[in-house]
Design an enzyme around this catalytic site. Structure first.
Site, PDB file in Angstrom:
ATOM      1  N   ASP A 345       0.716  -1.143   0.037  1.00 28.84           N
ATOM      2  CA  ASP A 345       0.043  -0.224  -0.128  1.00 28.84           C
ATOM      3  C   ASP A 345       0.944   1.348  -0.037  1.00 28.84           C
ATOM      4  O   ASP A 345       1.725   1.428   0.691  1.00 28.84           O
ATOM      5  CB  ASP A 345      -0.929  -0.021   1.166  1.00 28.84           C
ATOM      6  N   GLU A 381       1.642  -0.232  -5.178  1.00 28.15           N
ATOM      7  CA  GLU A 381       0.812   0.695  -5.318  1.00 28.15           C
ATOM      8  C   GLU A 381       1.426   1.921  -5.804  1.00 28.15           C
ATOM      9  O   GLU A 381       1.974   2.485  -4.455  1.00 28.15           O
ATOM     10  CB  GLU A 381      -0.292   0.957  -4.312  1.00 28.15           C
TER      11      GLU A 381
END
Length: 694
Positions: A345, A381
């Site tokens: 993330d 990401e």
């Protein structure tokens, strides 16, 4: 308590380690003045004794507790200056979790006593709170070394089809899964779930965060929860709410059962921030152990945190001990818990140095040289909200990246936006313009249309506006433009014409996803028509809005499941759809060739590529070997019926229709089309043709 005796221990390994006659405790803090080990009864209710760790070397505090064994419940109290204006927030009145804890006991609930400052004092975090929180704080449990899971059997990237889902949401409403297993790790690997994974042809399950997390206080106040889980408390601990019996073995058993069935497990990890939030957040672990080491602070005002995450704080992964903790955590999840890879993330933060993002920074280099981690699947990401935070294409090999350019282009093309043919073709081609320059392969691009963050595929064709009122932020949260279209009615409708167009558009986007070079990622539930009722930021909805409905009679459910299965089967049948190198015309090193066709039946010309109103494109793949079939994919995002002249190709007698999004998958019959004929393409449709070979 006289059965325990504290003696000097060892600095490594960090955490609590069981030895023959003792437990070695080791914890890092560069700025502490004293650290006490706090021992509790088996239930974690009563604090029995505090014992100072006797030694500190290289900022590692340690001690060996003779007579202690697995099952001991413990926490830490860390002494030092409480000087927020200098970046220090020590408060020994607050019990702290060991960052290396493997098992926890108790349940977390919000209370003023978790804060190191007086929440009612107008000086805010410059004040000091001397109330003890041990009775209401989670504690760590000493555990024996865990046996590793079965050896992994990695699936090559070019054969990978990712299925992104939520541990609870996948099974909570599934009547075929026993009630006691629903919403748990073990529910995910139940034979009925495995049967579904097999039926739709996915290979790899990517789970939203499974490391122990808590809900933010503002959500709890609104009677909501952090359902997604991007609010980590402990980086080594499986989330308690997904357990049936044991915090470690439940997860290991799930992984083993999925491995035995032939599937991989990837977990979404959040090493960019913690649940302790900004300067007004609680003191639960890292903040109280060594705030100025674990977090990135504003250099000119260390009272404040650098907030490149948008979540209040940013983990200081540039610090060698913090990086060590992250690397140890990653290796633990691979070697002990058995996962096959990670989705990171806000991964740009992990590659950011003082001067900005650097693909050769310490963390990315550490991963590259690590013999355990450089062999698992690594997905970034590639963005955050910090300076220079958008880095799509900027990560080094062997990383893959979520490709939001793919997502947005495909949504816009099928919505009917004009002038997109060149961009549309580049994304189908595997986004070589983004990744190939650094010698990376097509699997560097994780292609997706939807993910947990945003609309479902059903909602993309049903809601043009966001409908996030249930989140309690007056519909101001979430993206305001999702490149969505409702085709005449906002939300649910009984209009048969609109429903038919919506179904066709869902199928068009699914087909495009599976026919593109790169790695496809499917959002769990898109294959059965799941809706979030237009909520495009459902992070706080732990209810039917997020849980998958397994009603086989629901609108689109059966048809989409069959259609998804047909696409993954086609992708598996034809390796040229997932080639291991970028395909370029007349590339002598490639075994596959590519040609783009205009509806006239001729190759695309420059002026046709740049026609503003162009909405139709043919995509021909062929292997450079005799007597092998060719694949022709025709995409038409226009609102009118058109005629498409099939190209003249030597040695082809017929084309077999493999996919036609304008027809019913269940009742579609095998159709053969003579070569060199004109075919009719319905509005908003995709046709895929496979040639015979002579």
């Amino acid at each position: 308590m006289n059965q325990y005796k504290m003696e000097p221990g060892k600095a490594y390994p960090l955490g609590a380690t069981v030895t023959d006659s003792a437990v070695n405790f080791s914890i890092f803090s560069a700025n502490a003045e004293k650290i006490e080990l706090c021992i509790f009864d088996e239930q974690g209710y009563q604090e029995l004794e505090r014992i100072a760790l006797p030694q500190c070397e290289h900022n590692i505090w340690h001690g060996s507790l003779k007579g202690a064994k697995a099952g001991l419940v413990y926490g830490y109290r860390v002494y030092g200056p409480y000087s927020p204006e200098y970046g220090h927030r020590f408060n020994h009145h607050k019990l702290l979790l060991d960052p290396y804890a493997k098992v926890l006991t108790g349940k977390f609930s919000w209370n003023e006593r978790h804060f190191a400052y007086n929440v009612h004092d107008p000086k805010q975090d410059l004040s000091f709170d001397a109330r003890d929180n041990a009775d209401i704080m989670l504690k760590a449990v000493v555990t024996d070394p865990s046996a590793p899971v079965m050896p992994r059997n990695p699936i090559p990237w070019q054969n990978t089809v990712i299925y992104e889902g939520h541990v609870k949401g996948l099974t909570e409403l599934n009547p075929k899964v026993p009630a006691q297993l629903r919403g748990s790790f073990l529910g995910l690997s139940h034979p009925e779930m495995i049967a579904h994974y097999r039926a739709i042809g996915i290979t790899t399950i990517e789970l939203l965060p499974v490391q122990q997390f808590i809900s933010e206080a503002f959500l709890t106040d609104k009677k909501l929860t952090n359902y997604w889980g991007y609010n980590t408390l402990s980086f080594f601990v499986p989330h308690q709410d997904y357990l049936n019996q044991n915090q470690i073995s439940d997860f290991q058993r799930m992984v083993d059962e999925l491995h035995q069935a032939g599937f991989e497990v990837i977990i979404d990890v959040v090493y960019n921030h913690t649940c302790e939030g900004n300067r007004l957040g609680p003191t639960l672990s890292f903040r109280g152990i060594d705030n100025s080491s674990y977090y990135r602070l504003n250099p000119s005002e260390p009272r404040y945190y650098i907030n490149d995450t948008g979540c209040g704080n940013t983990i200081n992964i540039s610090h060698p001990r913090v990086m060590q903790m992250v690397m140890d955590s990653l290796r633990y999840w691979v070697q002990v818990m058995g996962v096959d890879g990670f989705r990171f993330d806000l991964a740009t933060i992990l590659g950011r140095e003082v001067q900005g993002f650097d693909k050769s920074n310490g963390f990315l280099d550490a991963i590259l040289q690590d013999p355990i981690l450089n062999s698992v699947k690594l997905i970034a990401e590639p963005w955050d909200i910090g300076p220079g935070g958008y880095q799509l294409g900027g990560f080094p090999s062997p990383w893959s990246e979520w490709n939001d350019r793919y997502r947005d282009t495909m949504r816009r093309y099928w919505r009917g936006d004009k002038g997109l043919l060149p961009e549309f073709a580049r994304r189908i081609h595997g986004s070589s313009d983004i990744f190939e320059h650094s010698g990376r392969q097509p699997f560097a691009s994780i292609n997706f249309l939807t993910s947990h963050d945003g609309n479902t595929l059903y909602d993309l064709v049903s809601y043009q506006e966001r409908h996030n009122e249930a989140n309690g932020e007056n519909n101001r949260d979430g993206h305001s433009d999702n490149f969505a279209r409702n085709y005449g009615v906002e939300g649910e409708t009984t209009d048969a014409v609109i429903l038919a167009v919506r179904l066709r558009q869902i199928k068009n986007m699914l087909a495009t996803l599976m026919l593109s070079q790169g790695v496809p990622m499917l959002l769990a539930g898109d294959e059965i028509g799941r809706s979030q009722k237009g909520n495009n930021n459902a992070y706080c909805q732990d209810n039917e809005l997020n849980w998958l409905s397994w009603d086989e009679n629901a609108l689109y459910a059966h048809e989409l499941k069959l259609f998804t299965a047909s696409l993954t089967a086609l992708r598996k049948k034809l390796p040229m759809l997932s080639h291991d190198r970028f395909i370029h015309k007349e590339d002598k090193k490639s075994t596959v060739d590519i040609t783009w066709f205009h509806p006239s039946g001729f190759e695309m010309q420059k002026d046709q590529w740049h026609s503003h109103h162009g909405a139709t494109l043919g995509y021909l793949l062929e292997e450079k070997m005799p007597n092998t079939p060719m694949l022709l994919c025709i995409f038409h995002a226009g609102e009118e019926i058109i005629e498409f002249q099939l190209p003249e190709i030597t040695n082809i007698n017929h084309w077999q229709v493999m996919v036609d999004t304008s027809t019913d998958t269940e009742h579609e019959e095998v159709r053969n089309i003579p070569a060199e004929r004109i075919i009719t393409i319905m509005p908003f449709s995709t046709i895929v043709l496979l040639s015979d070979s002579v």
